[in-house]
Scaffold this motif. Structure first.
Motif, PDB file in Angstrom:
ATOM      1  N   LEU A   3       0.892  -1.126  -0.058  1.00  0.00           N
ATOM      2  CA  LEU A   3      -0.013   0.063  -0.078  1.00  0.00           C
ATOM      3  C   LEU A   3       0.692   1.334   0.095  1.00  0.00           C
ATOM      4  N   THR A   4       0.432   2.392  -0.697  1.00  0.00           N
ATOM      5  CA  THR A   4       1.230   3.591  -0.732  1.00  0.00           C
ATOM      6  C   THR A   4       0.142   4.664  -0.901  1.00  0.00           C
ATOM      7  N   CYS A   5       0.552   5.859  -0.293  1.00  0.00           N
ATOM      8  CA  CYS A   5      -0.193   7.068  -0.509  1.00  0.00           C
ATOM      9  C   CYS A   5       0.884   7.919  -0.199  1.00  0.00           C
ATOM     10  N   SER A 109       3.709   5.391   8.573  1.00  0.00           N
ATOM     11  CA  SER A 109       3.853   4.210   9.302  1.00  0.00           C
ATOM     12  C   SER A 109       2.591   3.741  10.065  1.00  0.00           C
ATOM     13  N   ILE A 110       2.213   4.935  10.855  1.00  0.00           N
ATOM     14  CA  ILE A 110       1.109   4.549  11.615  1.00  0.00           C
ATOM     15  C   ILE A 110      -0.153   4.014  10.975  1.00  0.00           C
ATOM     16  N   LEU A 111      -0.558   4.909   9.754  1.00  0.00           N
ATOM     17  CA  LEU A 111      -1.547   4.787   9.134  1.00  0.00           C
ATOM     18  C   LEU A 111      -1.467   3.353   8.126  1.00  0.00           C
ATOM     19  N   TYR A 112      -0.336   3.146   7.798  1.00  0.00           N
ATOM     20  CA  TYR A 112       0.108   1.942   7.126  1.00  0.00           C
ATOM     21  C   TYR A 112      -0.463   0.492   7.959  1.00  0.00           C
ATOM     22  N   HIS A 113       0.482   0.594   8.959  1.00  0.00           N
ATOM     23  CA  HIS A 113      -0.108  -0.558  10.048  1.00  0.00           C
ATOM     24  C   HIS A 113      -1.312  -0.716  10.441  1.00  0.00           C
ATOM     25  N   THR A 114      -2.060   0.423  10.379  1.00  0.00           N
ATOM     26  CA  THR A 114      -3.494   0.385  10.739  1.00  0.00           C
ATOM     27  C   THR A 114      -4.258  -0.373   9.673  1.00  0.00           C
ATOM     28  N   ALA A 115      -3.926  -0.040   8.331  1.00  0.00           N
ATOM     29  CA  ALA A 115      -4.579  -0.183   7.320  1.00  0.00           C
ATOM     30  C   ALA A 115      -4.404  -2.008   7.231  1.00  0.00           C
ATOM     31  N   GLU A 116      -3.094  -2.315   7.425  1.00  0.00           N
ATOM     32  CA  GLU A 116      -2.884  -3.603   7.373  1.00  0.00           C
ATOM     33  C   GLU A 116      -3.795  -4.447   8.143  1.00  0.00           C
ATOM     34  N   VAL A 117      -4.000  -4.095   9.514  1.00  0.00           N
ATOM     35  CA  VAL A 117      -4.541  -4.723  10.428  1.00  0.00           C
ATOM     36  C   VAL A 117      -6.047  -4.766  10.089  1.00  0.00           C
ATOM     37  N   LEU A 124      -6.880   3.074  -3.097  1.00  0.00           N
ATOM     38  CA  LEU A 124      -7.704   3.807  -2.993  1.00  0.00           C
ATOM     39  C   LEU A 124      -8.232   3.685  -1.690  1.00  0.00           C
ATOM     40  N   GLU A 125      -8.648   2.723  -1.005  1.00  0.00           N
ATOM     41  CA  GLU A 125      -8.896   2.456   0.593  1.00  0.00           C
ATOM     42  C   GLU A 125      -7.896   3.022   1.330  1.00  0.00           C
ATOM     43  N   PHE A 126      -6.659   3.035   1.109  1.00  0.00           N
ATOM     44  CA  PHE A 126      -5.591   3.522   2.160  1.00  0.00           C
ATOM     45  C   PHE A 126      -5.661   5.160   2.060  1.00  0.00           C
ATOM     46  N   GLU A 127      -6.026   5.704   0.875  1.00  0.00           N
ATOM     47  CA  GLU A 127      -6.127   7.098   0.599  1.00  0.00           C
ATOM     48  C   GLU A 127      -7.407   7.408   1.397  1.00  0.00           C
ATOM     49  N   GLU A 128      -8.514   6.760   1.478  1.00  0.00           N
ATOM     50  CA  GLU A 128      -9.648   7.031   2.276  1.00  0.00           C
ATOM     51  C   GLU A 128      -9.641   7.173   3.603  1.00  0.00           C
ATOM     52  N   LEU A 129      -8.401   6.291   4.149  1.00  0.00           N
ATOM     53  CA  LEU A 129      -8.024   6.457   5.548  1.00  0.00           C
ATOM     54  C   LEU A 129      -7.208   7.641   5.790  1.00  0.00           C
ATOM     55  N   TYR A 130      -6.324   8.208   4.866  1.00  0.00           N
ATOM     56  CA  TYR A 130      -5.618   9.309   5.003  1.00  0.00           C
ATOM     57  C   TYR A 130      -6.574  10.335   4.958  1.00  0.00           C
ATOM     58  N   CYS A 164     -12.564  12.386  14.577  1.00  0.00           N
ATOM     59  CA  CYS A 164     -12.249  11.579  13.498  1.00  0.00           C
ATOM     60  C   CYS A 164     -13.384  10.645  12.885  1.00  0.00           C
ATOM     61  N   GLN A 165     -13.812  10.576  11.666  1.00  0.00           N
ATOM     62  CA  GLN A 165     -14.653   9.879  10.839  1.00  0.00           C
ATOM     63  C   GLN A 165     -14.434   8.667  10.762  1.00  0.00           C
ATOM     64  N   ILE A 166     -13.927   7.762  11.548  1.00  0.00           N
ATOM     65  CA  ILE A 166     -13.483   6.360  11.068  1.00  0.00           C
ATOM     66  C   ILE A 166     -14.307   5.571  12.178  1.00  0.00           C
ATOM     67  N   ASP A 167     -14.976   4.316  11.867  1.00  0.00           N
ATOM     68  CA  ASP A 167     -15.314   3.136  12.431  1.00  0.00           C
ATOM     69  C   ASP A 167     -14.561   3.020  13.790  1.00  0.00           C
ATOM     70  N   GLU A 168     -15.186   2.311  14.795  1.00  0.00           N
ATOM     71  CA  GLU A 168     -14.694   2.155  16.294  1.00  0.00           C
ATOM     72  C   GLU A 168     -13.572   1.073  16.242  1.00  0.00           C
ATOM     73  N   THR A 169     -13.708   0.346  15.239  1.00  0.00           N
ATOM     74  CA  THR A 169     -12.786  -0.889  15.267  1.00  0.00           C
ATOM     75  C   THR A 169     -11.317  -0.162  14.509  1.00  0.00           C
ATOM     76  N   THR A 170     -11.701   0.562  13.503  1.00  0.00           N
ATOM     77  CA  THR A 170     -10.337   1.294  12.834  1.00  0.00           C
ATOM     78  C   THR A 170      -9.685   2.407  13.806  1.00  0.00           C
ATOM     79  N   ARG A 171     -10.694   2.828  14.777  1.00  0.00           N
ATOM     80  CA  ARG A 171     -10.326   3.624  15.742  1.00  0.00           C
ATOM     81  C   ARG A 171      -9.226   3.114  16.747  1.00  0.00           C
ATOM     82  N   LYS A 172      -9.929   2.164  17.454  1.00  0.00           N
ATOM     83  CA  LYS A 172      -8.935   1.259  18.252  1.00  0.00           C
ATOM     84  C   LYS A 172      -7.605   0.729  17.704  1.00  0.00           C
ATOM     85  N   VAL A 173      -7.684   0.391  16.579  1.00  0.00           N
ATOM     86  CA  VAL A 173      -6.386  -0.008  16.018  1.00  0.00           C
ATOM     87  C   VAL A 173      -5.369   0.960  15.729  1.00  0.00           C
ATOM     88  N   LEU A 174      -6.094   2.092  15.316  1.00  0.00           N
ATOM     89  CA  LEU A 174      -5.274   3.427  15.126  1.00  0.00           C
ATOM     90  C   LEU A 174      -4.625   4.125  16.407  1.00  0.00           C
TER      91      LEU A 174
END
Length: 307
Positions: A3-5, A109-117, A124-130, A164-174
Protein backbone atom coordinates in the motif's frame (compact mmCIF):
# COMPACT_ATOMS: atom_id res chain seq x y z
CA UNK A 1 0.12 -5.53 -2.59
CA UNK A 2 2.31 -2.84 -1.01
CA UNK A 3 0.00 0.00 0.00
CA UNK A 4 1.23 3.49 -0.87
CA UNK A 5 -0.16 6.99 -0.49
CA UNK A 6 1.19 10.54 -0.63
CA UNK A 7 1.66 12.25 2.74
CA UNK A 8 -0.46 15.32 1.96
CA UNK A 9 -3.84 15.98 0.37
CA UNK A 10 -2.44 17.97 -2.57
CA UNK A 11 -1.44 15.59 -5.35
CA UNK A 12 1.50 17.80 -6.31
CA UNK A 13 3.66 20.24 -4.33
CA UNK A 14 3.35 24.00 -4.65
CA UNK A 15 5.97 26.42 -5.96
CA UNK A 16 8.61 27.29 -3.31
CA UNK A 17 7.67 24.26 -1.22
CA UNK A 18 10.51 22.27 0.37
CA UNK A 19 10.40 18.59 -0.55
CA UNK A 20 12.41 15.48 0.22
CA UNK A 21 13.53 13.66 -2.91
CA UNK A 22 15.42 10.50 -3.74
CA UNK A 23 17.92 10.67 -6.62
CA UNK A 24 16.94 8.07 -9.24
CA UNK A 25 19.11 8.86 -12.26
CA UNK A 26 21.74 11.33 -13.47
CA UNK A 27 21.08 12.68 -16.98
CA UNK A 28 22.87 15.15 -19.27
CA UNK A 29 20.32 17.90 -18.58
CA UNK A 30 19.89 17.27 -14.88
CA UNK A 31 19.05 14.79 -12.16
CA UNK A 32 15.86 12.71 -12.07
CA UNK A 33 14.23 12.37 -8.66
CA UNK A 34 11.25 10.84 -6.91
CA UNK A 35 9.36 13.11 -4.49
CA UNK A 36 9.10 10.89 -1.42
CA UNK A 37 6.23 12.78 0.24
CA UNK A 38 4.23 12.70 -3.01
CA UNK A 39 4.29 8.96 -3.70
CA UNK A 40 7.54 9.17 -5.70
CA UNK A 41 6.12 11.61 -8.27
CA UNK A 42 8.92 12.43 -10.72
CA UNK A 43 10.83 15.68 -10.57
CA UNK A 44 14.06 17.04 -12.04
CA UNK A 45 16.92 19.08 -10.61
CA UNK A 46 18.49 20.97 -13.52
CA UNK A 47 22.30 21.00 -13.59
CA UNK A 48 22.31 24.75 -13.01
CA UNK A 49 20.30 24.23 -9.81
CA UNK A 50 22.62 21.71 -8.17
CA UNK A 51 25.32 24.12 -6.99
CA UNK A 52 26.03 27.84 -7.08
CA UNK A 53 29.61 27.13 -8.11
CA UNK A 54 31.05 25.50 -11.18
CA UNK A 55 30.67 21.74 -10.96
CA UNK A 56 33.88 19.80 -11.45
CA UNK A 57 32.29 16.38 -10.96
CA UNK A 58 28.53 15.91 -10.59
CA UNK A 59 29.06 12.43 -9.15
CA UNK A 60 30.77 13.99 -6.12
CA UNK A 61 27.75 16.20 -5.44
CA UNK A 62 24.88 13.88 -6.32
CA UNK A 63 24.59 10.13 -5.82
CA UNK A 64 21.85 7.81 -7.05
CA UNK A 65 19.80 6.52 -4.13
CA UNK A 66 20.64 9.42 -1.84
CA UNK A 67 17.94 11.59 -0.30
CA UNK A 68 18.17 15.36 -0.75
CA UNK A 69 16.14 18.41 0.21
CA UNK A 70 15.02 20.50 -2.75
CA UNK A 71 12.99 23.65 -3.43
CA UNK A 72 10.14 23.45 -5.95
CA UNK A 73 10.73 25.98 -8.75
CA UNK A 74 7.94 25.15 -11.20
CA UNK A 75 5.00 22.76 -11.36
CA UNK A 76 3.27 21.95 -14.66
CA UNK A 77 0.41 19.65 -13.67
CA UNK A 78 -0.74 19.14 -17.28
CA UNK A 79 2.64 18.01 -18.58
CA UNK A 80 3.74 16.44 -15.32
CA UNK A 81 6.88 18.56 -14.96
CA UNK A 82 8.26 19.47 -11.55
CA UNK A 83 11.48 21.50 -11.66
CA UNK A 84 13.56 21.53 -8.49
CA UNK A 85 16.59 23.27 -7.03
CA UNK A 86 19.09 21.80 -4.60
CA UNK A 87 21.29 24.81 -3.97
CA UNK A 88 18.40 27.18 -3.15
CA UNK A 89 17.62 25.18 0.00
CA UNK A 90 19.37 26.95 2.88
CA UNK A 91 20.78 25.04 5.87
CA UNK A 92 17.75 26.20 7.89
CA UNK A 93 15.41 25.00 5.13
CA UNK A 94 17.10 21.60 5.13
CA UNK A 95 16.62 21.16 8.88
CA UNK A 96 12.93 22.12 8.61
CA UNK A 97 12.30 19.80 5.67
CA UNK A 98 14.08 16.86 7.27
CA UNK A 99 11.97 17.23 10.40
CA UNK A 100 8.78 17.58 8.37
CA UNK A 101 9.69 14.45 6.41
CA UNK A 102 10.40 12.54 9.62
CA UNK A 103 6.99 13.50 10.98
CA UNK A 104 5.23 12.59 7.73
CA UNK A 105 7.04 9.26 7.55
CA UNK A 106 5.99 8.46 11.13
CA UNK A 107 2.33 9.22 10.35
CA UNK A 108 2.57 7.14 7.20
CA UNK A 109 3.91 4.19 9.16
CA UNK A 110 1.11 4.47 11.75
CA UNK A 111 -1.58 4.59 9.07
CA UNK A 112 0.05 1.81 7.01
CA UNK A 113 0.03 -0.62 9.94
CA UNK A 114 -3.53 0.42 10.79
CA UNK A 115 -4.57 -0.32 7.20
CA UNK A 116 -2.86 -3.72 7.31
CA UNK A 117 -4.63 -4.80 10.50
CA UNK A 118 -8.05 -3.56 9.38
CA UNK A 119 -7.87 -5.35 6.05
CA UNK A 120 -7.39 -2.45 3.65
CA UNK A 121 -6.77 -3.99 0.22
CA UNK A 122 -6.23 -1.15 -2.25
CA UNK A 123 -4.41 2.18 -2.47
CA UNK A 124 -7.81 3.86 -2.94
CA UNK A 125 -8.96 2.51 0.44
CA UNK A 126 -5.65 3.59 1.98
CA UNK A 127 -6.21 7.08 0.56
CA UNK A 128 -9.67 7.11 2.16
CA UNK A 129 -8.06 6.37 5.54
CA UNK A 130 -5.68 9.30 4.96
CA UNK A 131 -8.64 11.49 4.01
CA UNK A 132 -10.43 10.75 7.28
CA UNK A 133 -7.36 11.11 9.49
CA UNK A 134 -4.13 12.80 8.39
CA UNK A 135 -5.56 15.09 5.74
CA UNK A 136 -8.57 15.94 7.92
CA UNK A 137 -6.38 17.20 10.75
CA UNK A 138 -3.94 18.96 8.42
CA UNK A 139 -6.91 20.88 6.99
CA UNK A 140 -8.44 21.48 10.41
CA UNK A 141 -5.27 23.08 11.77
CA UNK A 142 -4.20 24.65 8.46
CA UNK A 143 -0.75 23.11 8.30
CA UNK A 144 0.97 20.26 6.46
CA UNK A 145 1.86 17.57 8.97
CA UNK A 146 -0.33 18.96 11.79
CA UNK A 147 -1.68 15.43 12.27
CA UNK A 148 1.65 14.36 13.81
CA UNK A 149 1.03 16.58 16.85
CA UNK A 150 -2.55 15.30 17.06
CA UNK A 151 -1.30 11.72 17.11
CA UNK A 152 1.27 12.54 19.81
CA UNK A 153 -1.47 14.03 21.99
CA UNK A 154 -3.75 11.07 21.23
CA UNK A 155 -1.14 8.69 22.66
CA UNK A 156 -2.05 10.07 26.10
CA UNK A 157 -5.61 11.14 25.41
CA UNK A 158 -7.55 9.13 22.85
CA UNK A 159 -10.38 11.70 22.89
CA UNK A 160 -8.15 13.81 20.61
CA UNK A 161 -9.53 11.59 17.84
CA UNK A 162 -13.21 11.94 18.77
CA UNK A 163 -13.95 14.07 15.70
CA UNK A 164 -12.24 11.59 13.40
CA UNK A 165 -14.82 9.99 11.05
CA UNK A 166 -13.67 6.37 11.23
CA UNK A 167 -15.41 3.31 12.58
CA UNK A 168 -14.79 2.12 16.13
CA UNK A 169 -12.68 -0.89 15.10
CA UNK A 170 -10.35 1.24 12.96
CA UNK A 171 -10.17 3.83 15.74
CA UNK A 172 -9.00 1.27 18.30
CA UNK A 173 -6.37 -0.12 15.95
CA UNK A 174 -5.21 3.41 15.10
CA UNK A 175 -4.83 4.37 18.77
CA UNK A 176 -2.88 1.20 19.51
CA UNK A 177 -0.52 1.93 16.62
CA UNK A 178 -0.10 5.55 17.71
CA UNK A 179 0.79 4.50 21.26
CA UNK A 180 3.23 1.88 20.00
CA UNK A 181 5.06 4.31 17.70
CA UNK A 182 5.08 7.32 20.03
CA UNK A 183 6.15 5.41 23.15
CA UNK A 184 8.98 3.62 21.35
CA UNK A 185 10.17 6.62 19.39
CA UNK A 186 13.40 8.15 20.59
CA UNK A 187 15.06 10.44 18.06
CA UNK A 188 18.76 10.83 17.43
CA UNK A 189 20.27 14.33 17.23
CA UNK A 190 23.67 15.19 15.86
CA UNK A 191 26.08 18.08 15.42
CA UNK A 192 29.40 18.05 13.54
CA UNK A 193 32.25 20.22 14.86
CA UNK A 194 35.87 20.89 13.99
CA UNK A 195 38.22 20.95 16.99
CA UNK A 196 41.97 21.50 16.57
CA UNK A 197 44.98 23.01 18.28
CA UNK A 198 48.25 23.70 16.45
CA UNK A 199 50.02 25.14 19.49
CA UNK A 200 52.25 23.50 22.07
CA UNK A 201 49.40 21.57 23.77
CA UNK A 202 48.23 20.11 20.44
CA UNK A 203 46.27 16.87 20.77
CA UNK A 204 46.17 17.18 24.56
CA UNK A 205 44.15 20.38 24.20
CA UNK A 206 41.71 18.66 21.85
CA UNK A 207 41.30 15.74 24.28
CA UNK A 208 40.72 18.14 27.18
CA UNK A 209 38.04 20.02 25.22
CA UNK A 210 36.21 16.84 24.20
CA UNK A 211 36.34 15.48 27.77
CA UNK A 212 34.88 18.74 29.03
CA UNK A 213 32.01 18.34 26.55
CA UNK A 214 31.38 14.78 27.71
CA UNK A 215 30.94 15.98 31.28
CA UNK A 216 27.47 17.08 30.19
CA UNK A 217 26.60 13.43 29.54
CA UNK A 218 24.42 11.67 32.12
CA UNK A 219 22.93 8.21 32.47
CA UNK A 220 19.53 9.61 31.47
CA UNK A 221 21.00 11.71 28.66
CA UNK A 222 24.10 9.97 27.29
CA UNK A 223 26.21 12.04 24.88
CA UNK A 224 28.65 10.50 22.41
CA UNK A 225 31.54 12.17 20.57
CA UNK A 226 33.01 10.23 17.65
CA UNK A 227 35.95 11.08 15.43
CA UNK A 228 35.04 11.33 11.74
CA UNK A 229 38.46 12.44 10.49
CA UNK A 230 40.76 14.98 12.19
CA UNK A 231 39.74 17.69 12.98
CA UNK A 232 36.04 16.71 12.45
CA UNK A 233 33.95 15.16 15.24
CA UNK A 234 30.30 14.11 15.49
CA UNK A 235 28.44 14.88 18.72
CA UNK A 236 25.31 12.69 19.06
CA UNK A 237 22.54 12.03 21.57
CA UNK A 238 19.14 10.32 21.55
CA UNK A 239 16.09 12.03 23.06
CA UNK A 240 12.31 11.91 22.91
CA UNK A 241 11.93 15.68 23.17
CA UNK A 242 13.31 17.86 20.34
CA UNK A 243 13.96 20.96 22.45
CA UNK A 244 15.67 18.89 25.12
CA UNK A 245 17.89 17.19 22.54
CA UNK A 246 19.01 20.36 20.77
CA UNK A 247 19.63 22.21 24.07
CA UNK A 248 21.75 19.32 25.34
CA UNK A 249 23.91 19.27 22.22
CA UNK A 250 24.30 23.05 22.29
CA UNK A 251 25.48 22.78 25.90
CA UNK A 252 28.12 20.20 24.93
CA UNK A 253 29.27 22.28 21.97
CA UNK A 254 29.62 25.38 24.14
CA UNK A 255 31.77 23.51 26.67
CA UNK A 256 34.04 22.20 23.89
CA UNK A 257 34.35 25.68 22.36
CA UNK A 258 35.21 27.37 25.66
CA UNK A 259 37.86 24.81 26.56
CA UNK A 260 39.64 24.63 23.18
CA UNK A 261 39.68 28.44 22.94
CA UNK A 262 41.44 28.59 26.31
CA UNK A 263 44.30 26.74 24.60
CA UNK A 264 44.04 29.15 21.62
CA UNK A 265 42.78 26.28 19.53
CA UNK A 266 40.38 26.28 16.60
CA UNK A 267 36.65 25.55 16.83
CA UNK A 268 34.05 25.57 14.08
CA UNK A 269 30.51 24.20 13.81
CA UNK A 270 30.16 22.28 10.54
CA UNK A 271 26.56 21.14 11.15
CA UNK A 272 24.22 22.67 13.71
CA UNK A 273 22.37 20.30 16.08
CA UNK A 274 19.92 18.47 13.84
CA UNK A 275 17.51 15.58 14.06
CA UNK A 276 19.06 12.58 12.31
CA UNK A 277 16.89 11.17 9.53
CA UNK A 278 17.45 8.78 6.64
CA UNK A 279 18.34 11.83 4.58
CA UNK A 280 21.17 13.20 6.69
CA UNK A 281 22.50 10.15 8.56
CA UNK A 282 25.68 10.03 6.50
CA UNK A 283 28.61 7.74 6.99
CA UNK A 284 32.03 9.21 7.86
CA UNK A 285 33.21 8.40 4.32
CA UNK A 286 30.37 10.45 2.81
CA UNK A 287 31.08 13.41 5.10
CA UNK A 288 34.76 13.36 4.20
CA UNK A 289 33.90 13.26 0.48
CA UNK A 290 31.49 16.19 0.85
CA UNK A 291 34.12 18.20 2.71
CA UNK A 292 36.59 17.53 -0.10
CA UNK A 293 34.01 18.58 -2.69
CA UNK A 294 33.38 21.83 -0.83
CA UNK A 295 37.10 22.57 -0.79
CA UNK A 296 37.39 21.79 -4.50
CA UNK A 297 34.52 24.13 -5.33
CA UNK A 298 36.07 26.95 -3.30
CA UNK A 299 39.33 26.50 -5.20
CA UNK A 300 37.47 26.60 -8.51
CA UNK A 301 35.57 29.72 -7.47
CA UNK A 302 38.73 31.50 -6.38
CA UNK A 303 40.57 30.63 -9.58
CA UNK A 304 37.65 31.80 -11.71
CA UNK A 305 37.44 35.12 -9.87
CA UNK A 306 41.08 35.80 -10.61
CA UNK A 307 40.60 35.42 -14.36
Amino acid sequence: MQLTCRFYKNKLPETDELVMVCITQIEEMGVDTGLLEYNNTKGMILLSEISRRRIRSINKLIRVGRKEVAVVLRVDADKGYIDLSKYRASPEDIVKCEEKFFRGKTVNSILYHTAEVTGVQTNLEFEELYEKTAWYYDEKYGKQGAVYDVFVRAANNEHELDDCQIDETTRKVLINNIRHHVSSQAVKYRADVEVACYGYEGIDAVKAALKEGLKASTEEMPIKINLIAPPLYAVTATFRDRTEGINALNNVIQKIRQTIEQYRGIFKIKMEPTMVTDANDRSPQEIIKDTQVSDDESDDSDSNEGK
